[in-house]
Design a protein around this motif. Structure first.
Motif, short mmCIF file in Angstrom:
data_model
loop_
_atom_site.label_atom_id
_atom_site.label_comp_id
_atom_site.label_asym_id
_atom_site.label_seq_id
_atom_site.Cartn_x
_atom_site.Cartn_y
_atom_site.Cartn_z
N ALA A 85 0.83 -1.20 0.00
CA ALA A 85 0.00 0.00 0.00
C ALA A 85 0.87 1.25 0.00
CB ALA A 85 -0.94 0.00 1.21
N LEU A 86 1.94 1.25 0.78
CA LEU A 86 2.84 2.40 0.79
C LEU A 86 3.53 2.57 -0.57
CD1 LEU A 86 4.31 1.95 4.37
CD2 LEU A 86 2.73 3.74 3.61
N ALA A 87 3.89 1.46 -1.20
CA ALA A 87 4.48 1.53 -2.55
C ALA A 87 3.48 2.14 -3.53
CB ALA A 87 4.91 0.14 -3.00
N GLN A 88 2.20 1.78 -3.39
CA GLN A 88 1.18 2.35 -4.27
C GLN A 88 1.05 3.85 -4.07
OE1 GLN A 88 -2.03 -0.26 -3.16
NE2 GLN A 88 -1.74 -1.54 -4.98
N LEU A 89 1.14 4.31 -2.83
CA LEU A 89 1.09 5.75 -2.58
C LEU A 89 2.29 6.44 -3.25
CD1 LEU A 89 0.04 6.02 1.18
CD2 LEU A 89 -1.41 6.21 -0.86
N ALA A 90 3.46 5.85 -3.14
CA ALA A 90 4.66 6.44 -3.74
C ALA A 90 4.55 6.47 -5.26
CB ALA A 90 5.91 5.68 -3.30
N THR A 94 4.37 9.60 -7.83
CA THR A 94 5.22 9.62 -9.02
C THR A 94 4.41 10.01 -10.25
OG1 THR A 94 6.70 7.93 -8.11
CG2 THR A 94 6.73 8.23 -10.50
N HIS A 95 3.31 9.30 -10.47
CA HIS A 95 2.47 9.58 -11.65
C HIS A 95 1.90 10.99 -11.60
CE1 HIS A 95 2.52 5.86 -13.92
NE2 HIS A 95 2.52 5.21 -12.77
N ALA A 96 1.45 11.40 -10.44
CA ALA A 96 0.89 12.75 -10.31
C ALA A 96 1.94 13.80 -10.64
CB ALA A 96 0.34 12.95 -8.89
N ALA A 97 3.17 13.62 -10.15
CA ALA A 97 4.24 14.58 -10.42
C ALA A 97 4.66 14.56 -11.89
CB ALA A 97 5.44 14.29 -9.52
N ARG A 98 4.46 13.44 -12.56
CA ARG A 98 4.77 13.34 -13.99
C ARG A 98 3.66 13.95 -14.85
NH1 ARG A 98 6.52 7.03 -14.78
NH2 ARG A 98 8.55 7.10 -13.76
N GLY A 99 2.53 14.30 -14.22
CA GLY A 99 1.42 14.88 -14.97
C GLY A 99 0.35 13.89 -15.36
N ASN A 100 0.45 12.65 -14.90
CA ASN A 100 -0.56 11.63 -15.19
C ASN A 100 -1.61 11.67 -14.08
OD1 ASN A 100 -2.10 9.33 -15.56
ND2 ASN A 100 -0.37 7.90 -15.56
N ALA A 101 -2.60 12.54 -14.25
CA ALA A 101 -3.61 12.75 -13.21
C ALA A 101 -4.44 11.51 -12.96
CB ALA A 101 -4.50 13.93 -13.58
N VAL A 102 -4.87 10.83 -14.02
CA VAL A 102 -5.73 9.66 -13.86
C VAL A 102 -5.00 8.55 -13.12
CG1 VAL A 102 -6.98 7.84 -15.11
CG2 VAL A 102 -7.14 10.21 -15.88
N GLY A 103 -3.81 8.20 -13.58
CA GLY A 103 -3.04 7.14 -12.93
C GLY A 103 -2.62 7.52 -11.53
N GLY A 104 -2.21 8.77 -11.34
CA GLY A 104 -1.79 9.22 -10.03
C GLY A 104 -2.92 9.12 -9.02
N ALA A 105 -4.09 9.67 -9.37
CA ALA A 105 -5.23 9.64 -8.45
C ALA A 105 -5.66 8.21 -8.17
CB ALA A 105 -6.38 10.46 -9.02
N ARG A 106 -5.67 7.37 -9.20
CA ARG A 106 -6.10 5.98 -9.02
C ARG A 106 -5.19 5.25 -8.03
NH1 ARG A 106 -6.61 3.93 -14.38
NH2 ARG A 106 -8.69 4.82 -14.28
N LEU A 136 -4.73 14.76 -1.94
CA LEU A 136 -3.87 14.95 -3.11
C LEU A 136 -4.55 14.42 -4.37
CD1 LEU A 136 -1.22 16.00 -4.24
CD2 LEU A 136 -0.20 13.76 -3.73
N ALA A 137 -5.23 13.28 -4.28
CA ALA A 137 -5.93 12.72 -5.44
C ALA A 137 -6.97 13.71 -5.96
CB ALA A 137 -6.58 11.39 -5.07
N GLU A 138 -7.70 14.35 -5.06
CA GLU A 138 -8.70 15.34 -5.48
C GLU A 138 -8.05 16.52 -6.19
OE1 GLU A 138 -11.25 16.53 -2.27
OE2 GLU A 138 -11.85 14.46 -1.86
N ARG A 139 -6.94 17.02 -5.65
CA ARG A 139 -6.27 18.16 -6.26
C ARG A 139 -5.70 17.82 -7.63
NH1 ARG A 139 -2.09 19.11 -2.03
NH2 ARG A 139 -1.07 20.24 -3.70
N VAL A 140 -5.14 16.62 -7.76
CA VAL A 140 -4.57 16.19 -9.03
C VAL A 140 -5.67 16.05 -10.07
CG1 VAL A 140 -3.44 14.21 -10.15
CG2 VAL A 140 -2.53 15.11 -8.01
#
Length: 159
Positions: A85-90, A94-106, A136-140
């Motif tokens: 679960a912690l790896a999934q958060l990290a 990562t995805h959110a910082a790369r600009g992948n909003a869908v993958g990051g939030a998921r 963070l998911a909401e903001r992304v």
């Protein structure tokens, strides 16, 4: 492919030797990249948390995910779900910082869902991380661009 044979480790498993940037994106061969985490490192839980926090604070959540992945694969089976679960958060960060909003939030939501209701272990602030990931998911999803270091969560609660 460019005629290059696949990178393989000593056992013949495919491994990418390409350098990576701070968010884990592959760079061209020969480029200066960020040092990779040693694969398969066995750490005590406190060392895992400390090393992952150091990497998160440095804006390298992809590398923090590798630390958590080692913990879930090498640690006791009863802790695997926590580290996964912690790896999934990290990876979500990562995805959110790369600009992948869908993958990051998921991934942020998936990791938070796997943590929700768990008690704190190894000093990890589970409730704080669940709240952080949801916010963070909401903001992304709302289109906010984020920086990995600026959004790094605190793994441990206040002392």
């Amino acid at each position: 492919m460019d005629g290059r044979e696949r990178d393989r480790d000593g056992a013949g498993r495919a491994r990418s030797a390409r350098p990576r940037d701070g968010l884990g994106r592959p760079l061209e061969y020969g480029a200066d990249g960020v040092a990779r985490q040693p694969e398969g490192a066995v750490r005590a839980p406190g060392e895992t948390v400390a090393e992952a926090q150091r990497l998160l604070d440095a804006g390298m959540p992809f590398h923090a995910h590798e630390v958590f992945e080692d913990a879930w694969k090498s640690g006791p089976p009863e802790d695997a779900a926590l580290w996964r679960a912690l790896a999934q958060l990290a990876v979500g960060l990562t995805h959110a910082a790369r600009g992948n909003a869908v993958g990051g939030a998921r991934l942020l939501r998936r990791g938070a869902g796997a943590l929700a209701g768990r008690g704190n272990a190894y000093g990890i602030d589970v409730a704080g991380l669940v709240a952080w990931a949801g916010e963070l998911a909401e903001r992304v999803e709302a289109g906010e661009r984020i920086g990995a270091a600026a959004e790094a969560p605190r793994l441990s609660g206040p002392v």
